[in-house]
Enzyme design. Structure first.
Site, PDB file in Angstrom:
ATOM      1  CB  CYS A  85      72.709  35.280  -6.597  1.00  0.00           C
ATOM      2  SG  CYS A  85      71.836  36.050  -7.902  1.00  0.00           S
ATOM      3  CG  HIS A 190      72.779  30.856  -6.729  1.00  0.00           C
ATOM      4  ND1 HIS A 190      71.404  31.633  -6.311  1.00  0.00           N
ATOM      5  CD2 HIS A 190      72.566  31.286  -8.201  1.00  0.00           C
ATOM      6  CE1 HIS A 190      71.107  32.346  -6.977  1.00  0.00           C
ATOM      7  NE2 HIS A 190      71.647  32.351  -8.211  1.00  0.00           N
ATOM      8  CD  GLU A 192      71.360  28.986  -3.423  1.00  0.00           C
ATOM      9  OE1 GLU A 192      70.778  30.011  -4.043  1.00  0.00           O
ATOM     10  OE2 GLU A 192      72.766  29.880  -3.790  1.00  0.00           O
TER      11      GLU A 192
END
Length: 208
Positions: A85, A190, A192
């Site tokens: 990001c 992202h 994650e």
């Protein structure tokens, strides 16, 4: 192997930490720190980023010697680094969020606000969106094209050299959502927060 996630007070990075630990499964030492020597001695480094470009750069600069340690790791020693990001956006020379702010200058270019075409597109760009893989990047091993990833951003990275772009996403325009330049990797989305496919990207980075 030691993978360091840089914790420089740039917002909540618990989901990044948890995802890397889940993938590592005790086979890889995941360390979360801003300790300069630990960063320099790592095999790989992850640079997360939440909030604005300016707030992240300011947070990096507040820790004495951190930018220099990251430069030594990435530019001098050419070890793998993954920016996530705003972590990716900081690769740029300059960013224009809040105020004109100098970036790390690792990949020449700028970070500008997404053109929402007079309100046609909502900002921030939040949620799942397809990625178009345009260059076979090492972190896209076993990832199908047009896979959905999770995004939260209002600004986009515009690199001068289009050859570094490994994937784009269609939101108002073809937004750069992944880059690869030698040992430097970055995702605007992202991983994650992108379910199993995101974990695969993290696994690919660990396995480089």
């Amino acid at each position: 192997m030691k993978v360091t996630i840089v914790d420089y007070n740039s917002g909540n990075i618990s989901s990044v930490i948890n995802s890397f630990k889940e993938v590592a499964k005790d086979k890889v030492n995941i360390e979360v720190t801003a300790d300069l020597n630990k960063i320099k001695s790592s095999d790989k480094v992850v640079l997360p980023g939440q909030g604005s470009f300016k707030s992240c750069v300011d947070a990096l600069n507040k820790i004495n010697g951190l930018t220099e340690a990251l430069n030594e790791f990435t530019i001098n020693n050419k070890k793998p680094l993954l920016g996530i990001c705003v972590g990716l956006q900081m690769f740029a020379d300059i960013g224009y969020e809040e105020s004109e702010t100098k970036g790390l200058g690792w990949i020449s270019g700028k970070v500008s606000k997404i053109d929402n075409q007079n309100g046609k597109y909502k900002l921030p760009h939040i949620g799942w969106n397809q990625i178009n893989i345009i260059k076979q990047s090492k972190i896209f091993e076993n990832i199908e094209n047009n896979t959905h990833m999770y995004f939260v951003h209002s600004y986009e990275f515009l690199p001068n050299d289009k050859n570094v772009i490994s994937a784009t996403t269609d939101y108002s325009s073809n937004i750069v959502c992944s880059v690869e330049k030698e040992n430097i990797f970055g995702t605007q989305f992202h991983p994650e927060k992108s379910d199993k496919i995101g974990l695969q990207i993290i696994k690919n980075f660990i396995n480089l």
